[in-house]
Structure formats: structure tokens, C-alpha cells
Design an enzyme around this catalytic site. Sequence first.
Site, short mmCIF file in Angstrom:
data_model
loop_
_atom_site.label_atom_id
_atom_site.label_comp_id
_atom_site.label_asym_id
_atom_site.label_seq_id
_atom_site.Cartn_x
_atom_site.Cartn_y
_atom_site.Cartn_z
N TYR A 215 -13.86 -82.28 -91.85
CA TYR A 215 -14.65 -83.81 -91.03
C TYR A 215 -15.65 -83.71 -91.94
O TYR A 215 -16.79 -85.41 -92.72
CB TYR A 215 -15.06 -83.19 -90.05
CG TYR A 215 -16.13 -83.76 -88.81
CD1 TYR A 215 -15.76 -85.31 -88.84
CD2 TYR A 215 -17.28 -83.59 -88.93
CE1 TYR A 215 -16.67 -85.98 -88.00
CE2 TYR A 215 -18.39 -83.95 -88.18
CZ TYR A 215 -18.20 -85.83 -87.70
OH TYR A 215 -19.29 -86.82 -87.01
N LEU B 145 -20.40 -96.63 -85.63
CA LEU B 145 -20.33 -95.35 -84.99
C LEU B 145 -18.83 -95.17 -84.85
O LEU B 145 -19.23 -93.60 -84.23
CB LEU B 145 -21.65 -95.02 -84.21
CG LEU B 145 -22.75 -96.14 -83.98
CD1 LEU B 145 -23.54 -96.89 -84.06
CD2 LEU B 145 -23.68 -94.73 -82.98
N GLY C 55 -19.33 -94.98 -76.63
CA GLY C 55 -19.27 -93.66 -76.99
C GLY C 55 -20.99 -92.93 -75.98
O GLY C 55 -21.73 -93.74 -76.20
N PHE C 56 -21.42 -91.67 -76.20
CA PHE C 56 -22.55 -90.96 -76.38
C PHE C 56 -23.63 -91.65 -76.84
O PHE C 56 -24.49 -92.53 -76.33
CB PHE C 56 -22.85 -90.00 -76.39
CG PHE C 56 -23.58 -88.71 -76.68
CD1 PHE C 56 -24.89 -89.34 -75.95
CD2 PHE C 56 -23.88 -88.39 -78.25
CE1 PHE C 56 -25.93 -88.75 -76.02
CE2 PHE C 56 -25.29 -87.58 -78.19
CZ PHE C 56 -26.23 -87.88 -76.99
#
Length: 322
Positions: free
Chosen positions: A149, A76, A10-11
Site C-alpha cells: 500500500y 480520492l 466513499g467516506f
Amino acid sequence: MKALVTGGAGFIGSHLSERLLKSGHQVWVIDDLSTGRLANIAHLQSHPSFHLAVETILNETVMDRLVSECDVIYHLAAAVGVELIVKRPVETIERNILGTEVVLRLAKRYLRKVLITSTSEIYGKSEKVPFDEDDDRVLGPTTRSRWSYSSSKAIDEFLALAYYKEKKLETVIMRLFNTVGPRQTGQYGMVIPRFVKQALSGEPITVYGDGGQVRCFTYVDDVVDAAIKLMESPAAIGQVFNIGNDQSITIAELAKKIKALTNSSSEIVFIPYDKAYEQGFEDMRIRVPNLSKAKRTIGYEPKIQLDEILHKVVEHFRQNEM
Ligand code: UDP
């Protein structure tokens, strides 16, 4: 040190993996490529200390092997981006809660220290400035999917703190505020890559709501510094930390800044939240971190400010994404 990075394609995960490799660590990445991209780690693949498993963290057989072989876990992997969360709430809730449960259970089995990545969404729509780690959370109803979320990440935090308290597992929680930098895509709603892409391609720059909402943007390298320091600090164990940048800007000002920086002919347009996300969508009006606990504990100080962040993102888009 052998580090397992969940969501390492991921980023943020890809930047963290790169830094760990540069510091001489061995890195195992597990990523199901749902929002991660192989392109983010293409430059790491030939490194002798880099290992990749394209797999979901819900696969306990694979995770068991990876956790048993590593020394520490940077967790993460998660569903990210407000747009994705609103569009695919089942995935958000299941991935965030079940995934963290697997990570913590296996970490306990092999006694591995875990850094849990959480989010400033935890604070919900509270308008307190700035947010302290122990502040109350203010959430909307369960009929508004955005709040799933915040709640899913709160369960992750509760679970990590419970593992520390009850089972003496070493856990640390980092609550990230809006993080930006190269490799972040606008695909899942994140505002800076979206505005930059819109500005560079001459499309309208889409400000949601009245643009008066306030955010603070952190450069990804500052987050990576913090993650590594939190993992290394005995004083951080069993604690929650805000990690971000406390320089704030409204989204309307941000749009103007990006338009000017890119010399763009794009028009700045205002789109109601109902159209941008879904009927009844609730946004956070203002979100500013209090960073004093991170400063006190690990000497954290964000080094890169907004203008430099925007320069770096624009440069990345010009070279790689346009
Ligand atoms: N936003 C916007 N235009 C876009 C994408 C986002 O005005 O094209 C707004 C969004 O409504 C929010 C802020 O920018 O108020 C930051 O959005 P992002 O999704 O990056 O992060 P959030 O702070 O919502 O987690």
C-alpha cells in the site's frame, strides 16, 4: 467551477462532494462502489448540480469524458483500509497505481489541476516524531503485503510530481493521517468505527498488539477544508502536504475512552497482530504529523479534537448503523 471527485461515494469523497455542492460548485462523482456506498451520497442525488457515474476510473472512455467536462479533479479513488490491503493485495496495487496513471494522463490531455490523495503510510515504520514531508521512508520487505500500500501510493506521488516537473501539469499531493467521521465503516479495519460498533453492541473491543501504538485522528471536515484550500492555493502546486491532527493517543487508551463514552459493558481484549491480520504483520508504532507546512501555506489548523470526534462518531452509529 465543475469538480470531478473520483471515489466520491466513499467516506471522505462523499463529505467533500457535499461541501463542494454547498459552496455552489457542480460535482461529478465517479465511483465503482467497491468500498464506496450509494447510501453515502443518497442525500446528494437529487441536487441539480450533482452527477454520478457508477464506473471504475480504469474505464478510460468514461474518464475521458468526465475529465474533459470538469475544471479540477479531486482524486480520492483508491483501495483503502489495512485489512483490505492485506487480504486483497493485487487489487490494492493495481487500483492505486493504474487508476492514478489514468487520472494524470487525462488531466494532462485537458490541462486540469489535480489533487492527489496520499497517505501517512508513505512514511512506513519510521518512528520519527513528528513526520516532516521530506523525511525518509522506512519500509519492510516485499514479502509483507502491508507495504504494498505504501509503495503503491508512493508511485502515485512520484508520478504526480513527475507530471508537474516534466509536463507542467498542476498537481498537489495531500498526505492524510488517520481520518475519521460519520460514514466511515469498520469493515476494512479502521479502528474508531470498529471500537464504537463493538462498544455499542456489547462485543469485546479488540485492541491489536499491546495497544501501545500511537495514532492521531483527524475529523473528516478538517480534511475537506484542507483539500479545498490546497486546490485553490497557487503556492501548493507541485508540493506535498501532511494533513491531519497532531493530538496523539495510544490505541489502548482509545479503547478505554470509547468504552467510557458509550457506557459500554464490553470487555477490552488484546489480540496478537498475527491473528488480527496475517503471520509476520508489521504495524507502525507511532505516527504523528508535522503540520507546519500546511499551516504556512494554506493556514491549515485542525478544528475538531478527539473527544468531539468520538462524540460525533458515536452519535452517527447510534442513529444510522446500529
Ligand atoms: N486496530 C486495533 N483494533 C482494531 C482495528 C485496528 O487495535 O480492531 C489498531 C491497528 O492495528 C493500528 C491502529 O489500530 O495500530 C489504527 O488502525 P487503522 O486500521 O484504523 O489505521 P492505520 O493506522 O493502521 O492505517
